[in-house]
Design an enzyme around this catalytic site. Structure first.
Site, PDB file in Angstrom:
ATOM      1  N   GLY A  39      60.915 -10.999  51.944  1.00 45.45           N
ATOM      2  CA  GLY A  39      62.336 -11.529  51.237  1.00 45.45           C
ATOM      3  C   GLY A  39      61.940 -11.732  49.818  1.00 45.45           C
ATOM      4  O   GLY A  39      62.615 -11.212  48.894  1.00 45.45           O
ATOM      5  N   CYS A  40      60.690 -12.189  49.645  1.00 38.86           N
ATOM      6  CA  CYS A  40      60.512 -12.591  48.193  1.00 38.86           C
ATOM      7  C   CYS A  40      60.070 -11.260  47.304  1.00 38.86           C
ATOM      8  O   CYS A  40      60.470 -11.181  46.161  1.00 38.86           O
ATOM      9  CB  CYS A  40      59.318 -13.635  48.150  1.00 38.86           C
ATOM     10  SG  CYS A  40      59.708 -15.135  49.006  1.00 38.86           S
ATOM     11  N   THR A  41      59.550 -10.390  48.146  1.00 37.91           N
ATOM     12  CA  THR A  41      59.369  -9.105  47.293  1.00 37.91           C
ATOM     13  C   THR A  41      60.673  -8.145  47.211  1.00 37.91           C
ATOM     14  O   THR A  41      60.823  -7.823  45.868  1.00 37.91           O
ATOM     15  CB  THR A  41      58.570  -8.225  48.216  1.00 37.91           C
ATOM     16  OG1 THR A  41      56.974  -8.725  48.312  1.00 37.91           O
ATOM     17  CG2 THR A  41      58.108  -6.820  47.612  1.00 37.91           C
TER      18      THR A  41
END
Length: 149
Positions: A39-41
């Site tokens: 998700g962060c990527t």
């Protein structure tokens, strides 16, 4: 919190970042849990892919997590992020913005960063904020808000 007190942070590229921005730009500050997670990527890639539009709208983007600067540098390089990542190892920024919260995952409770985004004016006013962000479509929504300022 409606106004941000002046904060100086350390960021990738060996930079010192002042929040709010003394040079007159709005700041998009997005808090995310951890470098190099799915998700962060994806969220970082969305900010990357829209970076020029943010700059054109007089907004500087910064990502923040509790990861070290060394981890941030690797993550930034691998994903070719054109913006800086701020390291908040002490958790001071997370606490100040209220994003360090009790989370639940698979029946387990733990403290962690709740994915959140803030738009901060040059005089420190929080113009808009999002908490418990869902990644899909979020950057478009933030860009729309910045462009309407």
């Amino acid at each position: 919190m409606n106004k941000v007190q002046s904060i100086t942070c350390v960021a990738t590229s060996n930079l010192t970042v002042n929040i709010p921005d003394e040079k007159g730009s709005n700041i998009v500050l997005y808090f995310y849990p951890k470098d190099a997670t799915p998700g962060c990527t994806t969220e970082g890639q969305d900010f990357r892919d829209n970076h020029k539009a943010f700059i054109d709208a007089n907004a500087i983007v910064y990502g923040i997590s509790k990861d070290t600067l060394a981890k941030h540098e690797k993550f930034k390089a691998k994903q070719e992020f054109p913006f800086e990542l701020i390291s908040d190892e002490s958790g001071e920024l997370c606490e100040a913005f209220g994003v360090w919260q009790l989370k639940k995952f698979m029946g387990r409770e733990y403290m962690g960063i709740v994915r959140s985004t803030f738009i901060i004016s040059p005089n420190g006013d929080i113009l808009k904020s999002w908490d418990k962000v869902r990644v899909k479509g979020h950057v478009d929504e933030v860009l729309e808000a910045v462009q309407s300022l």
